[in-house]
Design an enzyme around this catalytic site. Structure first.
Site, mmCIF file in Angstrom:
data_model
loop_
_atom_site.group_PDB
_atom_site.id
_atom_site.type_symbol
_atom_site.label_atom_id
_atom_site.label_comp_id
_atom_site.label_asym_id
_atom_site.label_seq_id
_atom_site.Cartn_x
_atom_site.Cartn_y
_atom_site.Cartn_z
ATOM 1 N N SER A 78 -18.645 46.764 -17.009
ATOM 2 C CA SER A 78 -18.720 45.344 -17.640
ATOM 3 C C SER A 78 -20.058 44.733 -18.035
ATOM 4 C CB SER A 78 -18.375 44.422 -16.361
ATOM 5 O OG SER A 78 -17.150 44.780 -15.963
ATOM 6 N N LYS A 81 -19.774 43.554 -21.677
ATOM 7 C CA LYS A 81 -19.143 42.342 -22.111
ATOM 8 C C LYS A 81 -20.112 41.247 -22.635
ATOM 9 C CE LYS A 81 -15.413 42.972 -18.505
ATOM 10 N NZ LYS A 81 -15.246 42.711 -17.206
ATOM 11 N N TYR A 203 -10.822 47.798 -25.455
ATOM 12 C CA TYR A 203 -11.700 47.288 -24.180
ATOM 13 C C TYR A 203 -11.769 48.486 -23.450
ATOM 14 C CZ TYR A 203 -12.124 45.463 -19.703
ATOM 15 O OH TYR A 203 -12.801 45.183 -18.502
ATOM 16 N N TYR A 255 -20.307 37.726 -11.071
ATOM 17 C CA TYR A 255 -19.214 37.589 -10.346
ATOM 18 C C TYR A 255 -19.379 36.641 -9.109
ATOM 19 C CZ TYR A 255 -18.280 41.808 -12.668
ATOM 20 O OH TYR A 255 -18.357 42.908 -13.655
ATOM 21 N N VAL A 273 -18.964 48.194 -12.937
ATOM 22 C CA VAL A 273 -18.606 48.817 -11.624
ATOM 23 C C VAL A 273 -18.945 50.308 -11.520
ATOM 24 C CG1 VAL A 273 -16.373 47.613 -11.024
ATOM 25 C CG2 VAL A 273 -16.325 49.357 -12.763
HETATM 26 N N1 GLN Z 1 -13.563 48.614 -17.145
HETATM 27 C C1 GLN Z 1 -13.433 47.893 -15.875
HETATM 28 C C2 GLN Z 1 -12.317 47.126 -15.548
HETATM 29 O O1 GLN Z 1 -11.791 46.683 -16.626
HETATM 30 C C3 GLN Z 1 -14.825 47.022 -15.740
HETATM 31 C C4 GLN Z 1 -14.890 46.246 -14.693
HETATM 32 C C5 GLN Z 1 -16.308 46.065 -14.253
HETATM 33 O O2 GLN Z 1 -17.121 46.775 -14.701
HETATM 34 N N2 GLN Z 1 -16.424 45.242 -13.521
HETATM 35 O O3 GLN Z 1 -11.911 47.127 -14.678
#
Ligand code: GLN
Length: 620
Positions: A78, A81, A203, A255, A273
């Site tokens: 993420s 993003k 994605y 988050y 993550v």
């Molecule tokens: N690729 C992960 C997902 O879509 C990214 C989520 C994250 O890093 N929080 O769940």
């Protein structure tokens, strides 16, 4: 996971000392922190080493500080993003992007399956739904073209070629049913119109880009550096896009922990993550941490701890502001206290001491922005009440933002016809204030620009003095009215008149050359001349200037040695010259000629010594 990335080399200069030592100590202190769980919902991520722990800081000029496993590759997840959001802003514009995704924090988990029903769009681009919607905005006619676009963008940000961790990508694609559900739900509501599998493929690939802490710190530093990659110098994003990205990172980047994070760390940041977190210190540096074990909301536990400590130890919280608007005016003085380097007669000095308070000099320092410009223009308005002229010295002011320029422009425009003269100095061609000056884009014509403050003071003193003396009246400089001959009787003056020869010089012409034999001295009848020395680097430094009634080159009378400075005419100039031999000749019959001149010379040298002392004082 792939480990094909070559180990990077961190800088090892002496400047690394305190910060590298700090990061190493922080790393060692937090390594035993073994809380948290590695993400397993993407099966491939569960193979990560829980003790792989790296920290990196990159500055806006591209210097890299690292500690621990800062070269260890992991997937960006993420943390990608905010960047794809920035790319969408760049390629589609804000209006189009806002149709696709909002800017509100959700208060829900990163993978929540909710849309903002009022606006029919995902809440923000930092949660999965929003990021998937943003993926659809990647330009390109085919999936390959879109992938190439995206990779080029991330390569530019990192300043090197990145690759995709195919194992993580396959793992995400095969198990990412929740993201698939989100994409189909958005197709159902008309939020996306492309085939969901195409959007998801891009994605998942975006999330599977391999990076290191060093890469992420450099990408963060690109955001800190207003969109220009610090090492390659490539301009990737605009400051406005950076502002929007950082805003969303601040409100939604961590988050459900965003509020607590803002309270304790206070830097725009984003986590992923796989265990990465990066934070931006706008205008200064980027920070990145890698440590796979996550807390309940999905943020790296050591990552959060590192950022908390760095922010606290170095006072980086966005609201712990240390801007000092009150130091914008470094020094303020009047022409009655500090004079130009122009040598003046005793009578002129007396007038300047009495009337010089009507000329004010403001030395400005630091950057001009709303708060500091407000201080400056308020002081200008107060000075305008009782000054005939104000000099603003911008020597120590390098920057002015558009808000400051607007305030200064309006303040200057209101000086009007009746107000004091405004002279600005040390505003080179590339200075932002240049636009406001005559000849600049928005020049007001009411402001005079001069290269330095001494020249400005000299001109303003001349203006002031012209109201008290008829400065260009040649007759005034009959020899008996020259300071150097002050106290001599008629007979002596007559004798001197017999010894004088007069010379004319044109503007810029050299009168005396350093190192030449000193066998005559001069008195200015009209015009002015500058006395200058050559500095070790070869530049010229003006040490004094002389005008009508002032003498120069008189040291010849004392030591008869070599000239110690250059003298150039500033304008067309007429000088009286006296040969030292002739003066000594006259002194045989009239010894008081020499003794009086020497006595006057001591007085004038004392004045010059005081000026030199003042100048040295002003250097600090
Ligand atoms: N690729 C992960 C997902 O879509 C990214 C989520 C994250 O890093 N929080 O769940």
């Amino acid at each position: 996971m792939s480990s094909s990335i070559p180990a990077f080399e961190a800088g090892t200069s002496a400047a690394d000392g305190p910060i590298s030592r700090y990061l190493d100590a922080l790393h060692d202190r937090l390594l035993p922190l073994r809380d948290g769980e590695i993400a397993t919902y993407i099966p491939e991520l569960s193979t990560a080493d829980p003790d792989a722990f790296g920290i990196a800081i990159a500055t806006v000029d591209g210097h890299l500080y690292t500690s621990g496993a800062a070269g260890h590759p992991f997937t960006i997840q993420s943390m990608s993003k905010p960047f794809t959001y920035g790319y969408a802003l760049r390629s589609c514009g804000v209006a189009r992007v806002l149709e696709q995704v909002g800017v509100e924090p959700t208060g829900e988990a990163f993978n929540s399956i909710i849309l903002d029903n009022v606006n029919n769009r995902p809440f923000n681009p930092m949660v999965n739904a929003g990021a998937i919607a943003v993926s659809e905005l990647m330009p390109g006619d085919t999936p390959e073209a879109r992938l190439a676009m995206m990779m080029d963008f991330f390569n530019d940000l990192a300043g090197r070629r990145l690759d995709i961790d195919e194992a993580v990508f396959a793992s995400e694609r095969d198990t990412g049913h929740r993201n698939r559900a989100i994409a189909y739900m958005m197709l159902n509501s008309g939020m996306i119109t492309s085939p969901p599998e195409d959007v998801l493929e891009l994605y998942f690939k975006q999330c599977s880009i391999n990076v290191t802490c060093a890469d992420m710190a450099m990408m963060a530093a690109t955001l800190a550096n207003h969109g220009t990659q610090p090492v390659t110098g490539r301009k990737i994003l605009d400051p406005d896009q950076i502002r929007d990205m950082l805003t969303l990172m601040s409100t939604c980047g961590m988050y459900d922990y965003a509020g607590q994070w803002a309270y304790e760390v206070g830097l725009p940041a984003k986590s992923g993550v796989a265990g990465g977190i990066f934070a931006v210190i706008p205008g200064q540096a980027g920070i990145a941490v890698y440590s796979p074990p996550l807390d309940q909301v999905g943020n790296s536990i050591r990552g959060v701890a590192v950022c908390k400590e760095i922010s606290r130890d170095f006072g980086l919280h966005a609201f712990s502001d240390r801007t000092m608007v009150q130091t914008v005016i470094r020094r303020e003085y009047r022409a009655s206290e500090v004079r130009s380097k122009r040598l003046r007669s005793v009578a002129e000095i007396a007038v300047l001491a009495r009337e010089g308070h009507r000329i004010a000099v403001l030395e400005v320092q630091g950057a001009l922005f709303f708060g500091s410009a407000e201080r400056l223009i308020r002081r200008l308005a107060a000075l305008a009440e009782d000054c005939m002229a104000i000099v603003i010295d911008f020597k120590r002011c390098s920057d002015a933002d558009p808000a400051a320029l607007r305030l200064i422009e309006e303040a200057v425009a209101r000086f009007g016809e009746a107000g004091p003269d405004l002279v600005v100095t040390h505003v080179p061609g590339d200075h932002p204030l240049r636009a406001l000056l005559p000849g600049g884009a928005r020049g007001t014509g009411r402001v005079l620009t001069l290269p330095d403050t001494d020249t400005a003071l000299e001109e303003l003193e001349n203006d002031l003095l012209s109201g008290f003396f008829e400065t260009d009246d040649l007759a005034r400089f009959a020899l008996k009215r020259i300071d150097l001959f002050h106290g001599l009787d008629e007979g002596c003056i007559k004798a001197l008149e017999g010894a004088v020869s007069s010379f004319q010089f044109s503007a810029g012409q050299q009168v005396i050359r350093e190192g030449d034999d000193a066998n005559a001295f001069f008195v200015v009848a009209s015009g002015a001349a500058s006395i200058s020395v050559t500095l070790p680097g070869g530049q010229r430094k003006r040490v004094a200037s002389v005008g009508p009634g002032q003498s120069f080159g008189e040291m010849a009378l004392i030591d008869g040695g070599k000239r110690t400075a250059d003298v150039h005419a500033d304008s067309a100039m007429i000088c009286y010259a006296f040969s030292v031999d002739r003066i000594r000749e006259i002194a045989k019959a009239r010894p008081e000629v020499l003794t009086t001149i020497l006595q006057n010379l001591v007085i004038s040298l004392t004045t010059r010594l005081r000026m030199a002392n003042d100048e040295i004082r002003n250097l600090v």
